[in-house]
Design a protein around this motif. Sequence first.
Motif, PDB file in Angstrom:
ATOM      1  N   HIS A 168      10.423  -1.084  -7.710  1.00 30.87           N
ATOM      2  CA  HIS A 168      10.597  -1.988  -6.643  1.00 30.87           C
ATOM      3  C   HIS A 168      10.944  -3.275  -7.545  1.00 30.87           C
ATOM      4  O   HIS A 168       9.933  -4.325  -7.268  1.00 30.87           O
ATOM      5  N   GLU A 201       0.757  -1.321   0.000  1.00 32.45           N
ATOM      6  CA  GLU A 201      -0.076  -0.041   0.205  1.00 32.45           C
ATOM      7  C   GLU A 201       1.043   1.339  -0.032  1.00 32.45           C
ATOM      8  O   GLU A 201       0.440   2.168  -0.748  1.00 32.45           O
ATOM      9  N   ALA A 210       3.891   1.609  -1.118  1.00 36.50           N
ATOM     10  CA  ALA A 210       4.605   1.640  -2.528  1.00 36.50           C
ATOM     11  C   ALA A 210       3.456   2.284  -3.446  1.00 36.50           C
ATOM     12  O   ALA A 210       3.795   3.111  -4.046  1.00 36.50           O
ATOM     13  N   LYS A 211       2.466   1.864  -3.281  1.00 34.87           N
ATOM     14  CA  LYS A 211       1.363   1.769  -4.240  1.00 34.87           C
ATOM     15  C   LYS A 211       0.833   3.334  -4.391  1.00 34.87           C
ATOM     16  O   LYS A 211       0.849   4.137  -5.372  1.00 34.87           O
ATOM     17  N   GLU A 212       0.769   3.770  -3.125  1.00 34.33           N
ATOM     18  CA  GLU A 212       0.244   5.326  -2.825  1.00 34.33           C
ATOM     19  C   GLU A 212       1.456   6.365  -3.324  1.00 34.33           C
ATOM     20  O   GLU A 212       0.912   7.353  -4.108  1.00 34.33           O
ATOM     21  N   ARG A 213       2.427   5.941  -3.349  1.00 35.92           N
ATOM     22  CA  ARG A 213       3.803   6.910  -3.762  1.00 35.92           C
ATOM     23  C   ARG A 213       4.009   6.514  -5.270  1.00 35.92           C
ATOM     24  O   ARG A 213       5.016   6.986  -5.808  1.00 35.92           O
ATOM     25  N   ASP A 214       3.516   5.448  -6.055  1.00 36.66           N
ATOM     26  CA  ASP A 214       3.922   5.000  -7.324  1.00 36.66           C
ATOM     27  C   ASP A 214       5.180   4.643  -7.405  1.00 36.66           C
ATOM     28  O   ASP A 214       6.014   4.803  -8.418  1.00 36.66           O
ATOM     29  N   TRP A 215       5.685   3.863  -6.511  1.00 35.52           N
ATOM     30  CA  TRP A 215       6.896   3.431  -6.384  1.00 35.52           C
ATOM     31  C   TRP A 215       6.980   1.976  -6.904  1.00 35.52           C
ATOM     32  O   TRP A 215       8.420   1.578  -6.975  1.00 35.52           O
ATOM     33  N   ASP A 216       5.979   1.290  -7.108  1.00 31.98           N
ATOM     34  CA  ASP A 216       6.080  -0.089  -7.652  1.00 31.98           C
ATOM     35  C   ASP A 216       6.910  -0.264  -9.019  1.00 31.98           C
ATOM     36  O   ASP A 216       7.690  -1.190  -9.270  1.00 31.98           O
ATOM     37  N   GLN A 217       7.000   1.066  -9.677  1.00 26.43           N
ATOM     38  CA  GLN A 217       7.875   0.849 -10.767  1.00 26.43           C
ATOM     39  C   GLN A 217       9.283   0.879 -10.778  1.00 26.43           C
ATOM     40  O   GLN A 217      10.128   0.450 -11.267  1.00 26.43           O
TER      41      GLN A 217
END
Length: 142
Positions: free
Chosen positions: A32, A21, A23-30
Amino acid sequence: MTGVSEGESVTLDELKRKMAEFAKERDWDQFHSPRNLLLALVGEVGELSEIFQWKGEVPKGLPDWKEEEKEHLGEELSDVLLYLVRLSDICGVDLGKAALRKVEINALKYPVKLCKGSSKKHTHITATPATANDNNCCCDGV
């Protein structure tokens, strides 16, 4: 602040969900990827190591440490744990199950009869003739 009451345990699944959650809120999945998370984890292990560097052996419970030192230790341990949980999630590994399986594997590698009180690696444990045929001995006669 944590949403967890005193004495309440936190599960790896809860941490995994929180990290996903976060990471998703911060658009960090890209960012990770397994490689990036591993390198971040290694960096955090380095920061954790710095806390103990030059202190020599430290007694359990850290009785001589100041409260702010213990708090800093908790933060660095948490960084390591959170990156490890995130890496396992991204790699599709159930960390809890993998850890329990590893404990079982280690129990076979290090049978109590041969290893109690010893810090030797399993490859340096030698079975005596009396234990070499024991079904609990899995050291392959090393």
